[in-house]
Motif scaffolding. Sequence first.
Motif, PDB file in Angstrom:
ATOM      1  N   PHE A  21       6.729   4.529   2.168  1.00  0.00           N
ATOM      2  CA  PHE A  21       6.783   5.984   2.347  1.00  0.00           C
ATOM      3  C   PHE A  21       7.790   6.549   1.354  1.00  0.00           C
ATOM      4  CE2 PHE A  21       5.591   4.321   6.525  1.00  0.00           C
ATOM      5  CZ  PHE A  21       4.442   5.048   6.761  1.00  0.00           C
ATOM      6  N   ARG A  22       7.374   7.628   0.655  1.00  0.00           N
ATOM      7  CA  ARG A  22       8.259   8.284  -0.303  1.00  0.00           C
ATOM      8  C   ARG A  22       8.447   9.735   0.110  1.00  0.00           C
ATOM      9  NH1 ARG A  22       4.714   5.743  -4.424  1.00  0.00           N
ATOM     10  NH2 ARG A  22       5.760   3.836  -5.039  1.00  0.00           N
ATOM     11  N   GLY A  23       9.661  10.189   0.011  1.00  0.00           N
ATOM     12  CA  GLY A  23       9.961  11.601   0.242  1.00  0.00           C
ATOM     13  C   GLY A  23       9.491  12.122   1.584  1.00  0.00           C
ATOM     14  N   ARG A  24       8.656  13.186   1.567  1.00  0.00           N
ATOM     15  CA  ARG A  24       8.193  13.833   2.792  1.00  0.00           C
ATOM     16  C   ARG A  24       7.167  13.008   3.547  1.00  0.00           C
ATOM     17  NH1 ARG A  24       7.532  20.200   1.332  1.00  0.00           N
ATOM     18  NH2 ARG A  24       9.736  20.572   0.945  1.00  0.00           N
ATOM     19  N   GLU A  25       6.687  11.916   2.963  1.00  0.00           N
ATOM     20  CA  GLU A  25       5.731  11.062   3.663  1.00  0.00           C
ATOM     21  C   GLU A  25       6.360  10.465   4.919  1.00  0.00           C
ATOM     22  OE1 GLU A  25       4.608   8.174   0.742  1.00  0.00           O
ATOM     23  OE2 GLU A  25       3.280   9.554  -0.322  1.00  0.00           O
TER      24      GLU A  25
ATOM     25  N   MET B  38       4.298   9.398   9.604  1.00  0.00           N
ATOM     26  CA  MET B  38       4.185   7.951   9.846  1.00  0.00           C
ATOM     27  C   MET B  38       2.812   7.577  10.396  1.00  0.00           C
ATOM     28  SD  MET B  38       6.925   6.293   9.116  1.00  0.00           S
ATOM     29  CE  MET B  38       8.627   5.991   9.334  1.00  0.00           C
ATOM     30  N   GLU B  39       2.144   8.510  11.076  1.00  0.00           N
ATOM     31  CA  GLU B  39       0.831   8.190  11.657  1.00  0.00           C
ATOM     32  C   GLU B  39      -0.204   7.868  10.576  1.00  0.00           C
ATOM     33  OE1 GLU B  39       1.031  12.559  10.947  1.00  0.00           O
ATOM     34  OE2 GLU B  39       2.339  11.190  12.046  1.00  0.00           O
ATOM     35  N   ILE B  40      -0.043   8.433   9.377  1.00  0.00           N
ATOM     36  CA  ILE B  40      -0.951   8.128   8.276  1.00  0.00           C
ATOM     37  C   ILE B  40      -0.806   6.652   7.890  1.00  0.00           C
ATOM     38  CG2 ILE B  40      -1.502   8.609   5.860  1.00  0.00           C
ATOM     39  CD1 ILE B  40      -0.554  11.496   6.359  1.00  0.00           C
ATOM     40  N   GLY B  41       0.438   6.170   7.812  1.00  0.00           N
ATOM     41  CA  GLY B  41       0.688   4.770   7.505  1.00  0.00           C
ATOM     42  C   GLY B  41       0.107   3.838   8.554  1.00  0.00           C
ATOM     43  N   ARG B  42       0.239   4.226   9.826  1.00  0.00           N
ATOM     44  CA  ARG B  42      -0.311   3.408  10.921  1.00  0.00           C
ATOM     45  C   ARG B  42      -1.839   3.361  10.833  1.00  0.00           C
ATOM     46  NH1 ARG B  42       2.351   1.321  14.854  1.00  0.00           N
ATOM     47  NH2 ARG B  42       4.100   2.741  14.641  1.00  0.00           N
ATOM     48  N   GLU B  43      -2.472   4.509  10.486  1.00  0.00           N
ATOM     49  CA  GLU B  43      -3.933   4.541  10.335  1.00  0.00           C
ATOM     50  C   GLU B  43      -4.377   3.640   9.180  1.00  0.00           C
ATOM     51  OE1 GLU B  43      -5.052   8.608   9.786  1.00  0.00           O
ATOM     52  OE2 GLU B  43      -4.321   9.192  11.772  1.00  0.00           O
TER      53      GLU B  43
ATOM     54  N   LEU C 131       0.856  -1.187   0.000  1.00  0.00           N
ATOM     55  CA  LEU C 131       0.000   0.000   0.000  1.00  0.00           C
ATOM     56  C   LEU C 131       0.891   1.236   0.000  1.00  0.00           C
ATOM     57  CD1 LEU C 131      -2.360  -1.124   2.916  1.00  0.00           C
ATOM     58  CD2 LEU C 131      -2.751  -1.473   0.494  1.00  0.00           C
ATOM     59  N   SER C 132       0.274   2.382  -0.265  1.00  0.00           N
ATOM     60  CA  SER C 132       1.003   3.647  -0.137  1.00  0.00           C
ATOM     61  C   SER C 132       0.176   4.585   0.734  1.00  0.00           C
ATOM     62  CB  SER C 132       1.248   4.264  -1.522  1.00  0.00           C
ATOM     63  OG  SER C 132       0.026   4.695  -2.074  1.00  0.00           O
ATOM     64  N   CYS C 133       0.788   5.671   1.153  1.00  0.00           N
ATOM     65  CA  CYS C 133       0.084   6.627   2.025  1.00  0.00           C
ATOM     66  C   CYS C 133      -1.078   7.306   1.299  1.00  0.00           C
ATOM     67  CB  CYS C 133       1.056   7.696   2.523  1.00  0.00           C
ATOM     68  SG  CYS C 133       2.120   7.098   3.816  1.00  0.00           S
ATOM     69  N   ARG C 134      -0.985   7.471  -0.006  1.00  0.00           N
ATOM     70  CA  ARG C 134      -2.016   8.188  -0.758  1.00  0.00           C
ATOM     71  C   ARG C 134      -2.941   7.236  -1.496  1.00  0.00           C
ATOM     72  NH1 ARG C 134       2.851  11.402  -2.913  1.00  0.00           N
ATOM     73  NH2 ARG C 134       2.748   9.623  -4.301  1.00  0.00           N
ATOM     74  N   ILE C 135      -3.195   6.062  -0.931  1.00  0.00           N
ATOM     75  CA  ILE C 135      -4.017   5.065  -1.615  1.00  0.00           C
ATOM     76  C   ILE C 135      -5.470   5.532  -1.653  1.00  0.00           C
ATOM     77  CG2 ILE C 135      -4.453   3.674   0.441  1.00  0.00           C
ATOM     78  CD1 ILE C 135      -4.101   1.202  -1.443  1.00  0.00           C
ATOM     79  N   ASP C 136      -6.127   5.309  -2.768  1.00  0.00           N
ATOM     80  CA  ASP C 136      -7.517   5.709  -2.943  1.00  0.00           C
ATOM     81  C   ASP C 136      -8.433   4.630  -2.362  1.00  0.00           C
ATOM     82  OD1 ASP C 136      -9.358   7.569  -3.859  1.00  0.00           O
ATOM     83  OD2 ASP C 136      -9.718   6.434  -5.716  1.00  0.00           O
ATOM     84  N   LYS C 137      -9.695   4.971  -2.171  1.00  0.00           N
ATOM     85  CA  LYS C 137     -10.653   4.075  -1.539  1.00  0.00           C
ATOM     86  C   LYS C 137     -10.827   2.779  -2.330  1.00  0.00           C
ATOM     87  CE  LYS C 137     -15.405   3.796   0.070  1.00  0.00           C
ATOM     88  NZ  LYS C 137     -16.717   4.394   0.099  1.00  0.00           N
ATOM     89  N   HIS C 138     -11.008   2.873  -3.638  1.00  0.00           N
ATOM     90  CA  HIS C 138     -11.232   1.679  -4.446  1.00  0.00           C
ATOM     91  C   HIS C 138      -9.986   0.790  -4.492  1.00  0.00           C
ATOM     92  CE1 HIS C 138     -11.620  -0.743  -8.133  1.00  0.00           C
ATOM     93  NE2 HIS C 138     -12.884  -0.852  -7.718  1.00  0.00           N
ATOM     94  N   ASP C 139      -8.818   1.409  -4.614  1.00  0.00           N
ATOM     95  CA  ASP C 139      -7.566   0.626  -4.602  1.00  0.00           C
ATOM     96  C   ASP C 139      -7.405  -0.096  -3.265  1.00  0.00           C
ATOM     97  OD1 ASP C 139      -6.989   1.499  -7.139  1.00  0.00           O
ATOM     98  OD2 ASP C 139      -5.756   3.187  -6.455  1.00  0.00           O
ATOM     99  N   PHE C 140      -7.756   0.596  -2.183  1.00  0.00           N
ATOM    100  CA  PHE C 140      -7.673   0.005  -0.851  1.00  0.00           C
ATOM    101  C   PHE C 140      -8.586  -1.224  -0.763  1.00  0.00           C
ATOM    102  CE2 PHE C 140      -9.085  -0.439   3.533  1.00  0.00           C
ATOM    103  CZ  PHE C 140      -7.881  -0.417   4.215  1.00  0.00           C
ATOM    104  N   GLU C 141      -9.823  -1.091  -1.285  1.00  0.00           N
ATOM    105  CA  GLU C 141     -10.762  -2.223  -1.246  1.00  0.00           C
ATOM    106  C   GLU C 141     -10.269  -3.389  -2.097  1.00  0.00           C
ATOM    107  OE1 GLU C 141     -14.399  -0.456  -2.520  1.00  0.00           O
ATOM    108  OE2 GLU C 141     -14.728   0.592  -0.611  1.00  0.00           O
ATOM    109  N   THR C 142      -9.649  -3.080  -3.245  1.00  0.00           N
ATOM    110  CA  THR C 142      -9.099  -4.137  -4.098  1.00  0.00           C
ATOM    111  C   THR C 142      -7.997  -4.898  -3.369  1.00  0.00           C
ATOM    112  OG1 THR C 142      -9.597  -2.816  -6.046  1.00  0.00           O
ATOM    113  CG2 THR C 142      -8.023  -4.617  -6.323  1.00  0.00           C
ATOM    114  N   LYS C 143      -7.103  -4.152  -2.720  1.00  0.00           N
ATOM    115  CA  LYS C 143      -6.008  -4.786  -1.967  1.00  0.00           C
ATOM    116  C   LYS C 143      -6.573  -5.605  -0.806  1.00  0.00           C
ATOM    117  CE  LYS C 143      -2.514  -2.827  -4.161  1.00  0.00           C
ATOM    118  NZ  LYS C 143      -1.328  -3.460  -4.689  1.00  0.00           N
ATOM    119  N   ALA C 144      -7.593  -5.107  -0.153  1.00  0.00           N
ATOM    120  CA  ALA C 144      -8.221  -5.843   0.945  1.00  0.00           C
ATOM    121  C   ALA C 144      -8.851  -7.137   0.431  1.00  0.00           C
ATOM    122  CB  ALA C 144      -9.265  -4.976   1.639  1.00  0.00           C
ATOM    123  N   ASN C 145      -9.476  -7.081  -0.752  1.00  0.00           N
ATOM    124  CA  ASN C 145     -10.042  -8.298  -1.339  1.00  0.00           C
ATOM    125  C   ASN C 145      -8.962  -9.323  -1.683  1.00  0.00           C
ATOM    126  OD1 ASN C 145     -12.694  -7.459  -1.127  1.00  0.00           O
ATOM    127  ND2 ASN C 145     -12.708  -6.515  -3.158  1.00  0.00           N
ATOM    128  N   HIS C 146      -7.813  -8.843  -2.156  1.00  0.00           N
ATOM    129  CA  HIS C 146      -6.689  -9.754  -2.412  1.00  0.00           C
ATOM    130  C   HIS C 146      -6.270 -10.433  -1.108  1.00  0.00           C
ATOM    131  CE1 HIS C 146      -5.945  -8.880  -6.601  1.00  0.00           C
ATOM    132  NE2 HIS C 146      -5.840  -7.580  -6.357  1.00  0.00           N
TER     133      HIS C 146
END
Length: 183
Positions: free
Chosen positions: A133-137, A141-146, A101-116
């Motif tokens: 995490f890329r660059g300033r991300e 880190m709290e976004i990744g944990r969420e 996953l990435s920090c800027r993952i969209d809702k549909h991509d997130f659901e697809t990954k969850a289905n996998h």
Amino acid sequence: MKFYFRRCILISTKETPINEEIRAKEIRVVGPEGDQLGIMTSEAALALAYDKGLDLVMMAAQADPPVCRIMDYGKYRFDKEKREKEARKKQQTVELKEVQLSCRIDKHDFETKANHALRFLSAGNKVRVVVKFRGREMSHMEIGREILDRFAESVSELGTVDKKPSTEGRFMSMIIVPVKQGK
């Protein structure tokens, strides 16, 4: 003078010495039906086995004296290999699948990954979920944990978190294992 034929071709068996490979002077001999024949020299036991058209197989080398059995070694090996093959069939291998996953993952991509991940968990495999995490991300880190917490919640019906989210360089990862089905 009596001549004996070799019943079994000398197969180098590291785990089970047979016939002439048995080097102990005295051995405890068990007959083909499981009856105790007593302690005798290995030559006498070998002659007894050849008279019956069978092999002398060492069963317990660490015993004092070593225990040998008169049996058909070819049939014994066949049955042993058959049992091991059946055990391997029943054995289930668990693989570790990875979902990225990435920090800027969209809702549909997130659901697809969850289905996998749900598909992997239903097949009995473990899932490693990684947030890159890329660059300033890296400063958020709290976004990744969420994201990882939300992911664990979305697959909670088939999996539980085995290893809590941890950071390794530019990656944050956790491991989800399939829940045990009640039998």
